[in-house]
Every structure is written in structure tokens, then in C-alpha cells.
Write an enzyme that holds these catalytic residues in place. Structure first.
Site, PDB file in Angstrom:
ATOM      1  N   ASP A   1      -8.490   2.102   4.100  1.00  0.00           N
ATOM      2  CA  ASP A   1      -9.799   2.605   4.467  1.00  0.00           C
ATOM      3  C   ASP A   1     -10.313   2.698   5.928  1.00  0.00           C
ATOM      4  O   ASP A   1      -9.103   2.578   6.643  1.00  0.00           O
ATOM      5  CB  ASP A   1     -10.665   1.118   4.115  1.00  0.00           C
ATOM      6  CG  ASP A   1     -10.960   1.259   2.730  1.00  0.00           C
ATOM      7  OD1 ASP A   1     -10.997   2.176   1.832  1.00  0.00           O
ATOM      8  OD2 ASP A   1     -11.189  -0.162   2.162  1.00  0.00           O
TER       9      ASP A   1
ATOM     10  N   TYR B   1       0.626  -4.910   1.100  1.00  0.00           N
ATOM     11  CA  TYR B   1      -0.074  -4.741   2.379  1.00  0.00           C
ATOM     12  C   TYR B   1       0.132  -5.999   3.072  1.00  0.00           C
ATOM     13  O   TYR B   1       0.348  -7.292   2.579  1.00  0.00           O
ATOM     14  CB  TYR B   1      -1.629  -4.750   1.973  1.00  0.00           C
ATOM     15  CG  TYR B   1      -2.047  -3.413   1.407  1.00  0.00           C
ATOM     16  CD1 TYR B   1      -2.625  -2.535   2.371  1.00  0.00           C
ATOM     17  CD2 TYR B   1      -1.918  -2.891   0.012  1.00  0.00           C
ATOM     18  CE1 TYR B   1      -2.950  -1.243   1.876  1.00  0.00           C
ATOM     19  CE2 TYR B   1      -2.085  -1.953  -0.358  1.00  0.00           C
ATOM     20  CZ  TYR B   1      -2.826  -0.898   0.547  1.00  0.00           C
ATOM     21  OH  TYR B   1      -3.221   0.432   0.134  1.00  0.00           O
TER      22      TYR B   1
END
Length: 283
Positions: free
Chosen positions: A51, A107
Site C-alpha cells: 500500500d 512481511y
């Protein structure tokens, strides 16, 4: 035969990784650079979506580009936009797809514990003590969950059924790190997991509160979204079981090494590659 391009980037000045008309994105910058070199391409795909404001240590882009050659590598590296680093360029088998061929993604989220640490500017600053024991209790529970509706943005593509392989909490020098590894993630899932863990760590939410909200699939109760600037797409696994890969990377101390891509991190044996030898932490 197609191509795979591995990028690392500081996402601070980009509105995400995927191309968006008229908006600065990481892959938008890559495609503009390819067009400047008059390289035709199609079927472009990303290993993992990031994002706005999210960074990547290993973002793999697959594409078909018949006119691309190794002679383009230094020129492409030179004209990529600010904060984007070209790490590896390699040929791929015809069936390879950056997203569909990936077996797992990891992540990492960095929380700065000191009041000011210039070595880790891309992190969420939290000066309050964290109850790591309570956070670990929630992390252990999340590894058993199959529906993450309470921890995903409404309307996430692909639904909410996901499986997390591991969540690791680690104290580093000057920061605290949360590592989440799974086959796939829905929109904002990692940032919401981190937000929930931090709320528990700060004793604002109890572990029971989070567990009941996730079991009840109640997104309204888990509204804490960790800031984007602390999140990194750390690595993507191809053709390797995640348990084996995680153990091997830990043994090598790979978590502390930003300069080298291990051959077994790449999706297939290299026919030709050019590695950037001087990649450093995007600070």
C-alpha cells in the site's frame, strides 16, 4: 521465456506498488523507465501488493518483454525513480507468474523503541513499554485462525480465508520487530494484525478481547491500523517450503543483511542475472 525484475524500495513517496493512472507508484515508475528505454512489455504481475507508504526489500515483478536484454540493466538501474533500487534481473520459464507462482510471503513491521533513532527512520515510534507475553498469546492464537474478516479491509479481493504460518516477535537493537509469514494476505491484514498486537502490548486491549472479536468476525472492534511507514515486504518464497526457508535464513543471519539475495530465495536457477552490489537500507 519471460523476465523477472526484483526491486527494493522506500515506499514513503509512492501511492503503493501497483500502477495507477496519474499517480506516482513504484511499478508506475518502473514501467515509465522501461518505456523510456523503448522496451515493450505485457502481462506484468507483482509478487505482493504494498500500500501507499509501505516499503519492500524483495518485490518481484514478472513480465513478458521480448526486446529486453542484459544490455538494458545498467541503463534501467540509472533511470529508476528516487527510492527504487534494481536488485536482480533474470529470465523466467514461460509458466512463471510473480503472484500465482509464489508459495509464501513474509512481511516485517518495525517499531522504534528509542525516542529518536536516525538509523531506523522507517518505523513506527512507540516509547511505551510493550507486554510481549500478552502479544505472544494473541500471535499464537492467530496461527490457528482461518477467517480474518475482523482483520481485513471490507471488500478485500479473494475473501477473508487465509492461513498464517508464523508470527515472530523479536527485540532488535533500537527497535522491536513483528514478522508475519503466510501464503497470502488480504488488504491491510498485516497492518491490522500489528495494530491489534500493539494495542494488546500497551494493555489497551486484552488478549481475550482480540480473540473474541476475531472469532466473531467483528471488524468494528479491531479498528487499530498500524501506520504504513513501518511495514516492509521482506521476502517471497518460490518452490521452497516456508519452514525450511525460515530456518535456513535464521541460521545465516539473513535478517540483518540488506545487501545480498540468497540464490535459494530466487524462484529458479539463474540463466542470466545482474545483481546490484551496493543496495543499502533505504534510510
Amino acid at each position: 521465456m519471460g523476465w523477472a525484475i526484483v526491486l527494493a524500495y522506500d515506499g514513503s513517496h509512492y501511492h503503493g506498488s501497483a500502477p495507477q493512472p496519474g499517480i506516482a507508484t513504484v511499478v508506475g515508475g518502473l514501467t515509465q523507465s522501461l518505456e523510456r528505454l523503448r522496451v515493450d512489455y505485457h502481462d506484468l504481475a507483482l509478487a505482493g501488493r504494498t500500500d501507499a507508504g509501505v516499503h519492500a526489500r524483495f518485490q518481484l515483478v514478472s513480465l513478458e518483454a521480448p526486446s529486453l536484454t542484459e544490455e538494458h540493466y545498467p541503463r534501467l538501474q540509472a533511470i529508476l525513480p528516487q527510492g527504487v533500487m534494481l536488485r536482480v534481473v533474470m529470465r523466467t520459464p514461460a509458466a512463471f507468474h510473480a503472484r500465482h507462482s509464489a508459495q509464501w510471503r513474509q512481511y516485517r513491521y518495525r517499531i522504534r523503541r528509542a525516542s529518536h533513532d536516525p538509523l531506523f527512520p522507517l518505523s513506527w515510534q512507540i516509547s511505551h513499554p510493550l507486554d510481549v507475553g500478552a502479544m505472544s498469546e494473541v500471535a499464537s492464537y492467530l496461527r490457528t485462525v482461518e477467517s480474518f474478516e475482523a482483520l481485513c479491509k471490507a471488500g478485500s479481493a479473494g475473501g477473508f480465508r487465509r492461513r498464517i504460518h508464523s508470527i515472530e516477535l523479536a527485540e532488535r537493537e533500537g527497535f522491536f520487530e513483528i514478522s508475519v509469514l503466510g501464503a497470502s494476505f488480504c488488504h491491510q491484514m498485516v497492518r491490522r494484525i500489528v495494530g491489534a498486537l500493539v494495542q494488546v502490548g500497551r494493555r489497551r486491549w486484552s488478549p481475550e478481547y482480540v480473540i473474541e472479536a476475531v472469532d466473531g468476525r467483528d471488524r468494528a472492534l479491531l479498528s487499530e491500523l498500524a501506520p504504513a511507514h513501518g511495514l516492509y515486504l521482506w521476502r517471497v518464497g518460490y518452490n521452497q517450503a516456508w519452514e525450511w526457508a525460515a530456518e535456513r535464513f535464521l541460521e545465516r543471519g539473513f535478517e540483518e543483511d540488506w545487501s545480498v539475495i540468497d540464490r535459494l530465495e530466487l524462484p529458479f536457477p539463474l540463466e542470466w542475472s545482474a545483481e546490484c552490489p551496493h543496495y543499502r537500507h533505504p534510510s
